[in-house]
Design an enzyme around this catalytic site. Structure first.
Site, mmCIF file in Angstrom:
data_model
loop_
_atom_site.group_PDB
_atom_site.id
_atom_site.type_symbol
_atom_site.label_atom_id
_atom_site.label_comp_id
_atom_site.label_asym_id
_atom_site.label_seq_id
_atom_site.Cartn_x
_atom_site.Cartn_y
_atom_site.Cartn_z
ATOM 1 N N ARG A 147 0.866 -1.172 0.000
ATOM 2 C CA ARG A 147 0.000 0.000 0.000
ATOM 3 C C ARG A 147 0.909 1.232 0.000
ATOM 4 N NH1 ARG A 147 -2.207 -3.364 4.185
ATOM 5 N NH2 ARG A 147 -4.300 -4.172 3.671
ATOM 6 N N LYS A 171 -2.375 -2.012 7.858
ATOM 7 C CA LYS A 171 -3.582 -1.513 8.509
ATOM 8 C C LYS A 171 -3.730 -2.134 9.897
ATOM 9 C CE LYS A 171 -6.387 -0.370 4.474
ATOM 10 N NZ LYS A 171 -7.663 -0.602 3.776
ATOM 11 N N HIS A 236 -2.283 2.662 -6.501
ATOM 12 C CA HIS A 236 -2.870 1.412 -6.002
ATOM 13 C C HIS A 236 -3.025 0.378 -7.112
ATOM 14 C CE1 HIS A 236 -4.270 -0.124 -2.193
ATOM 15 N NE2 HIS A 236 -5.298 -0.699 -2.763
ATOM 16 N N ARG A 239 -0.543 -2.369 -6.895
ATOM 17 C CA ARG A 239 -0.876 -3.421 -5.925
ATOM 18 C C ARG A 239 -1.899 -4.397 -6.528
ATOM 19 N NH1 ARG A 239 -1.230 -4.567 -0.235
ATOM 20 N NH2 ARG A 239 -3.367 -4.904 0.502
ATOM 21 N N TYR A 271 -9.619 -10.630 -6.356
ATOM 22 C CA TYR A 271 -8.589 -10.723 -7.382
ATOM 23 C C TYR A 271 -8.718 -12.006 -8.200
ATOM 24 C CZ TYR A 271 -6.432 -6.818 -4.965
ATOM 25 O OH TYR A 271 -6.198 -5.591 -4.404
#
Length: 290
Positions: A147, A171, A236, A239, A271
Site C-alpha cells: 500500500r 492496517k 494502487h 498493488r 482478485y
C-alpha cells in the site's frame, strides 16, 4: 466544547490506519456540517429520517455507491462510539440500509503501462537522485504489492536488501514480512547509496524522501506515478496488478492474502475474479473455436 466530539471519536480509532482515521473524521465532519445547515446542532438531534435524507443528498450529488457506503459506515461507527460513551441514547443509523458497492473489478495494468512505469528510458534532464528514488518506489509497489501508506512508512532498518525482505506496518498497526523482488533490491541498493545526499541527518531512519528533504508522502507517490505512467493511473493499481499476476501464475490464495496483509480472505478473493476474467479474455481472443 464541541457537541459533536469528532476529535475525541477520531482519537478513539486506535485500531485503524492513519488514512482510514482521516477519512472517517472527514466523513463525520461533512455530515455534521450538513446537519448544521438544517439547524441540527448536536448528534443527539439526528433521527433515522435525517440519515435517510443524508443518503438521498449524497445520491443526488452523484457520489459513487462505494463512497456513499463508506461515508455511512463512518457515521454508523461514530454513533456506536457515542452510544458506548453515553453521549446519545439512540443510534439513528440502526435499520438504515446502504446501497451496495458497484462491484467494479480492480484495474490491472497492461504490459505497456508496466513497462512505462518500470523500464522507461531516463530523461536526461531529470535529476539522477530522483530517477533513482522513483525506480525503487515503483519496483517496491509492484514487486511487493505494498500500500502507498506502507511504502511511505518504510525505514532503512525495516528493509534487508541482502535477505530480500521488508518488514511492513499495515492496517491496524499489524506487521508483516514481505519479499523484495530482485529488480526492487537492485533499485534499493542504488537509492540507499545516495539517500544521504537527499535526506538531512535529522530525517532519521526514514527510507524515502521528497525534494524538500522531508519523508515521502502519498501525494509525492502519486506525482511519481503521474510522471512515469504512459496513461492515467493510480499508485494502487500497482498493488492490484501484483496480486492478479501472482494468481495468474498459480499462487495460492492464502499466500496472496498474507502478502497483501488482508485480514479476511474474502478481500483477496476479488482478485480471483479479475484473474478468471483475464483468462477468459485470453481464451476468447486466442482459441479458434472460442
Amino acid at each position: 466544547m464541541d457537541p459533536w466530539r469528532i476529535d475525541d471519536f477520531a482519537h478513539a480509532l486506535t485500531s485503524l490506519s492513519d488514512n482510514t482515521v482521516a477519512a472517517y473524521r472527514s466523513d463525520v465532519q461533512s455530515f455534521a456540517d450538513w446537519c448544521a445547515r438544517s439547524e441540527l446542532l448536536d448528534p443527539g438531534a439526528v433521527k433515522r429520517t435525517t440519515i435517510r435524507r443524508y443518503l438521498a443528498h449524497l445520491t443526488t450529488r452523484q457520489f459513487a455507491r462505494r463512497s456513499i457506503a463508506r461515508k455511512i459506515a463512518a457515521i454508523r461507527r461514530y454513533y456506536r462510539w457515542l452510544l458506548s460513551n453515553g453521549v446519545v441514547q439512540v443510534d439513528p443509523t440502526s435499520g438504515v440500509s446502504v446501497p451496495a458497492g458497484d462491484g467494479r473489478l480492480p484495474r490491472v495494468l497492461d504490459q505497456r503501462e508496466l513497462s512505462g512505469l518500470l523500464d522507461a528510458p531516463a530523461d536526461e534532464h531529470e535529476p539522477v537522485w530522483r530517477r533513482t528514488r522513483d525506480d525503487a518506489v515503483l519496483e517496491l509497489l509492484y514487486g511487493s504489492g505494498l500500500r502507498v501508506g506502507e511504502l511511505c512508512g518504510l525505514t532503512v532498518s525495516s528493509v534487508s536488501v541482502a535477505d530480500g525482505v521488508a518488514h511492513v506496518w499495515g492496517k491496524g498497526s499489524k506487521e508483516r514480512r514481505v519479499p523484495i523482488s530482485e529488480p526492487a533490491a537492485a533499485a534499493l541498493r542504488r537509492w540507499i547509496e545516495i539517500r544521504h545526499d537527499v535526506l538531512p541527518v535529522d530525517a532519521g531512519d526514514v527510507l524515502f524522501g521528497n525534494e524538500r528533504g522531508k519523508p515521502l508522502t502519498p501525494r509525492d507517490v502519486r506525482r511519481i506515478v503521474d510522471r512515469r505512467s504512459p496513461s492515467p493511473t493510480h499508485p494502487h493499481a500497482l498493488r492490484h496488478t501484483f496480486a492478479t499476476h501472482l494468481l495468474d501464475g498459480g499462487a495460492d490464495l492464502r499466500a496472496v492474502q498474507e502478502l497483501l496483509g488482508h485480514t479476511d480472505v474474502a478481500t483477496t478473493q476479488r482478485y480471483t475474479h479479475v484473474s478468471r476474467e483475464r483468462l477468459s479474455a485470453a481464451y476468447r481472443e486466442a482459441h479458434p473455436r472460442a
